[in-house]
Design an enzyme around this catalytic site. Sequence first.
Site, PDB file in Angstrom:
ATOM      1  N   GLY A   1       0.771  -1.239   0.000  1.00  0.00           N
ATOM      2  CA  GLY A   1       0.000   0.000   0.000  1.00  0.00           C
ATOM      3  C   GLY A   1       0.796   1.280   0.000  1.00  0.00           C
ATOM      4  O   GLY A   1       0.379   2.274  -0.581  1.00  0.00           O
TER       5      GLY A   1
ATOM      6  N   ASP B   1      -4.993   2.608  10.608  1.00  0.00           N
ATOM      7  CA  ASP B   1      -6.375   2.270  10.889  1.00  0.00           C
ATOM      8  C   ASP B   1      -6.518   2.034  12.396  1.00  0.00           C
ATOM      9  O   ASP B   1      -6.830   2.944  13.139  1.00  0.00           O
ATOM     10  CB  ASP B   1      -6.746   1.032  10.070  1.00  0.00           C
ATOM     11  N   THR B   2      -6.219   0.845  12.860  1.00  0.00           N
ATOM     12  CA  THR B   2      -6.267   0.557  14.301  1.00  0.00           C
ATOM     13  C   THR B   2      -4.940   0.875  14.976  1.00  0.00           C
ATOM     14  O   THR B   2      -4.887   1.017  16.190  1.00  0.00           O
ATOM     15  CB  THR B   2      -6.600  -0.917  14.567  1.00  0.00           C
ATOM     16  N   GLY B   3      -3.855   0.931  14.194  1.00  0.00           N
ATOM     17  CA  GLY B   3      -2.524   1.163  14.737  1.00  0.00           C
ATOM     18  C   GLY B   3      -1.750  -0.119  14.984  1.00  0.00           C
ATOM     19  O   GLY B   3      -0.567  -0.085  15.302  1.00  0.00           O
TER      20      GLY B   3
ATOM     21  N   THR C   1      -0.651  -2.610  12.945  1.00  0.00           N
ATOM     22  CA  THR C   1       0.468  -2.868  12.039  1.00  0.00           C
ATOM     23  C   THR C   1       1.638  -1.945  12.344  1.00  0.00           C
ATOM     24  O   THR C   1       2.785  -2.401  12.463  1.00  0.00           O
ATOM     25  CB  THR C   1       0.029  -2.696  10.570  1.00  0.00           C
TER      26      THR C   1
END
Length: 183
Positions: free
Chosen positions: A50, A108-110, A112
Amino acid sequence: MENIYKDYIDYKTNILINEKELHERIKELALEISLDYRDKHILLIGILKGATMFMMDISRFIIVPVTYDFISVVSYDGLASTGEIKILKDITDDIKGKHVIIVDDICDTGLTLKYVKHHLLTFNPATLNICVLLYKQNKKKYKVDIKYKGFAIPDKYVIGYGLDYKGKYRNLPSICVLKEENI
């Protein structure tokens, strides 16, 4: 040709951030990084797949020496995070004593970014910061310090400019929300 492309984008997606806005903010981020790392050499580590477009574009506007490496991790299955991180490809450069910036497309959620940062810290870089193009403030579950942030976005599944849905739509030049009927 331009109308065909625009019709396709309009039919499949809703544009959230257009090309012009993307490029302007990327140039601003590159300037911030260049000023912060004046007289230093930076190693950008992109999270595949990405972050590829974003990393290449931002690096073109950073005015201090830059080298690249990549790490590939997986945590998603379709639209949902699995909650587990798996490294598919680790970095190849020795980062000990280097000024490293992790580059990712989205926080996003953190999960990764937290995992990758913890992993890279075991290699003893001189500094380690994070740069993301997009971040969802209301969705973060894991605390992660992001020094360079592009755009705050709503809690929607976004595609384009490197972000995908099942491997498709990475090539779109804008950040878009995929219309539900196309999922």
